[in-house]
Design an enzyme around this catalytic site. Structure first.
Site, PDB file in Angstrom:
ATOM      1  CB  SER A 117      -0.873  -0.008   1.262  1.00  0.00           C
ATOM      2  OG  SER A 117      -1.360   1.278   1.537  1.00  0.00           O
ATOM      3  CE1 TYR A 134      -3.652  -2.265   5.252  1.00  0.00           C
ATOM      4  CE2 TYR A 134      -2.810  -0.162   4.459  1.00  0.00           C
ATOM      5  CZ  TYR A 134      -3.372  -1.398   4.213  1.00  0.00           C
ATOM      6  OH  TYR A 134      -3.659  -1.765   2.916  1.00  0.00           O
TER       7      TYR A 134
END
Ligand code: NAP
Length: 233
Positions: free
Chosen positions: A134, A147
């Site tokens: 990501s 995350y």
């Protein structure tokens, strides 16, 4: 091809995209009824599909779950480590339990899945491993620290794996994604209010993954970054 997190979102779109191109599929996620429904649909269109319901957040069952898929479908030419959870919380408030769950699901299970697949891939003469990372691996966003840490770890994992497996003709690509309009944004561990219409569509990601899978064997793409036209949202 073997893809984790195939029951919805990017994984489901990718499975359908590859099936339409004639690839045999090995699908993994927790939701067996969603996988069974997709498998039934794709088989009715002529696709070869195997699936296994496996919880990647439970370390003890991961390798055995992947082995059942390999036993049914053989070694995949392409492995896409796509399953993962989004998670928002200030780092100071993140419980140790959540941290360990996120690391197991987003990082450790990727090691487990990959090293269960590698021996067959090597015996078959090579392959491609794609790890879905990501933009949050590179850019800090408040509350996305846990995350982002898992996705940065995945990118580092990919770089070393690429070097270690190059002599076996196994290529490794990190796909770095900006926001994609998937059910991830509705999951209970994500609290964010972004413009869903400005996000990438899962089909955009699926097509990029198919292109990676069908690239000439003489080339390797180490990183592919795909962002919405609007940039980071
Ligand atoms: P999603 O719609 O929430 O789908 C996640 C997939 O992972 C589902 O198939 C889910 O299946 C599976 N999964 C979740 N927990 C699991 C577990 N414990 N065991 C096995 N499978 C599990 O998310 P997505 O947006 O498609 O995300 C796919 C990947 O892209 C993730 O790695 C995510 O971090 C990454 N990514 C997404 C975005 C975005 O904006 N959406 C951006 C950058 C990167 P079950 O619930 O059936 O288990």
């Amino acid at each position: 091809m073997l893809i984790t997190g195939a029951s919805r979102g990017i994984g489901a779109a990718t499975a359908r995209c590859f099936a339409a191109r004639g690839w045999a599929l090995q699908l993994l996620a927790r939701d067996g009824s969603a996988l069974a429904a997709m498998a039934g649909d794709l088989r009715s269109q002529g696709a070869v599909v195997h699936w296994a319901a496996v919880d990647l957040s439970e370390a003890a069952g991961v390798s055995a779950g992947v082995e059942t898929l390999l036993a049914a479908g053989g070694p995949p030419g392409v492995l896409i480590n796509n399953a993962g959870a989004g998670y928002t919380s200030p780092l100071a408030a993140m419980s140790l339990q959540d941290w360990q769950w996120l690391v197991q699901l987003n990082v450790t299970s990727v090691l487990q899945v990959t090293r269960t697949v590698l021996p067959g891939m090597r015996r078959a003469g090579g392959g491609l491993v794609i790890n879905i990372s990501s933009h949050a691996a590179h850019q800090a966003f408040p509350e996305w620290g846990g995350y982002g840490m898992t996705k940065a770890a995945l990118a580092a994992f990919s770089r070393s794996l690429a070097l270690e497996e190059a002599s076996q003709d196994i290529r490794v690509t990190t796909v770095t994604l900006g926001a994609v309009n998937t059910p991830l944004w509705d999951t209970p561990t994500v609290h964010a209010d972004l413009d869903r219409r400005a996000m990438l569509d899962p089909a955009d990601v699926a097509h990029a993954l198919l292109q990676l899978a069908e690239q000439p064997l003489r080339q390797r793409i180490e990183n592919l970054t795909l962002l919405p036209a609007a940039g980071a949202l």
